[in-house]
Design an enzyme around this catalytic site. Structure first.
Site, short mmCIF file in Angstrom:
data_model
loop_
_atom_site.label_atom_id
_atom_site.label_comp_id
_atom_site.label_asym_id
_atom_site.label_seq_id
_atom_site.Cartn_x
_atom_site.Cartn_y
_atom_site.Cartn_z
N ASP A 33 0.79 -1.09 -0.06
CA ASP A 33 -0.05 0.10 0.00
C ASP A 33 0.87 1.26 0.21
O ASP A 33 1.82 1.26 0.88
CB ASP A 33 -1.01 -0.13 1.21
CG ASP A 33 -2.12 1.10 1.10
OD1 ASP A 33 -1.75 2.18 0.89
OD2 ASP A 33 -3.20 0.69 1.44
N ILE A 34 0.66 2.31 -0.89
CA ILE A 34 1.63 3.27 -1.03
C ILE A 34 1.32 4.32 -0.02
O ILE A 34 2.17 5.17 0.33
CB ILE A 34 1.44 4.00 -2.38
CG1 ILE A 34 0.27 4.54 -2.78
CG2 ILE A 34 1.96 3.04 -3.57
CD1 ILE A 34 0.05 5.32 -3.97
N GLN A 96 -14.72 2.32 1.78
CA GLN A 96 -14.02 2.15 0.62
C GLN A 96 -13.73 3.29 -0.26
O GLN A 96 -14.44 4.18 -0.58
CB GLN A 96 -14.82 1.14 -0.21
CG GLN A 96 -14.08 0.48 -1.49
CD GLN A 96 -15.11 -0.52 -1.97
OE1 GLN A 96 -16.17 -0.74 -1.98
NE2 GLN A 96 -14.28 -1.28 -2.91
N HIS A 102 -10.79 -5.48 -2.69
CA HIS A 102 -9.42 -5.35 -2.31
C HIS A 102 -9.49 -5.77 -0.92
O HIS A 102 -10.54 -5.47 -0.10
CB HIS A 102 -8.61 -4.37 -2.69
CG HIS A 102 -9.11 -3.02 -2.01
ND1 HIS A 102 -10.22 -2.27 -2.45
CD2 HIS A 102 -8.64 -2.24 -0.90
CE1 HIS A 102 -10.18 -1.34 -1.78
NE2 HIS A 102 -9.18 -1.45 -0.95
N PHE A 103 -8.50 -6.48 -0.37
CA PHE A 103 -7.85 -6.83 1.11
C PHE A 103 -7.01 -5.94 1.53
O PHE A 103 -6.03 -6.09 1.00
CB PHE A 103 -8.08 -8.34 1.48
CG PHE A 103 -9.20 -8.93 1.07
CD1 PHE A 103 -10.04 -9.29 2.21
CD2 PHE A 103 -9.65 -9.30 -0.43
CE1 PHE A 103 -11.15 -10.23 1.81
CE2 PHE A 103 -10.97 -10.15 -0.40
CZ PHE A 103 -11.62 -10.55 0.45
N HIS A 104 -6.85 -5.40 2.67
CA HIS A 104 -5.89 -4.91 3.49
C HIS A 104 -5.24 -5.80 4.31
O HIS A 104 -6.07 -6.35 5.22
CB HIS A 104 -6.11 -3.69 4.21
CG HIS A 104 -6.77 -2.68 3.41
ND1 HIS A 104 -6.02 -1.53 3.09
CD2 HIS A 104 -8.14 -2.15 2.94
CE1 HIS A 104 -6.94 -0.46 2.29
NE2 HIS A 104 -8.03 -1.07 2.23
#
Length: 141
Positions: A33-34, A96, A102-104
């Site tokens: 993740d940026i 979201q 997507h999953f973190h």
């Protein structure tokens, strides 16, 4: 909600935008993740275009959750994390911000607060160093 093919994750999947990739297979891709909430924060996305988990096919959901579990184990090892937080949001009311399922996967340390979601970018060089730790942990499994 209809799927928009110009979202940032769809563009990453098509190779139009860069990412610091840690894993990929025929069904998923995982990358740093940026704007991480904690050191080692990863994202796992299905290759299937679906705005949310509720829109994702059962097959893609199965394939993706297996990879989420694999990456959670790798992140736990790579960052010596006593806990792993897995977050999956559906819809703007749930937080979201990118409308591609997507999953973190977030390594958690005792008493370490999370940074605010999607607020503090981290230099690519730092993300690459963190990604190397995850890749090394994946290679050991």
């Amino acid at each position: 909600m209809s799927y928009q093919t110009d979202n940032i994750f769809a563009r990453i999947l098509r190779g139009e935008l860069p990412c610091v990739k840690v894993y990929e297979d025929a069904h998923t891709i995982a990358f740093m993740d940026i704007m991480p909430q904690a050191e080692g924060h990863l994202l796992v996305i299905p290759r299937e275009g679906a705005a949310s988990l509720l829109d994702l096919s059962a097959e893609a959901a199965r394939e993706t959750i297996v990879v989420v579990q694999k990456l959670a184990r790798a992140a736990k090892q790579a960052f010596d994390a006593p806990g792993i937080q897995v977050v999956q949001m559906n819809g703007s009311a749930a937080g979201q911000t990118v409308f591609h399922c997507h999953f973190h996967v977030i390594p958690r340390q005792e008493d370490a607060p999370l940074r605010a979601h999607a607020t503090e970018p981290v230099p690519t060089e730092r993300l690459e160093a963190l990604a190397q730790k995850v890749r090394a942990a994946l290679a050991q499994t």
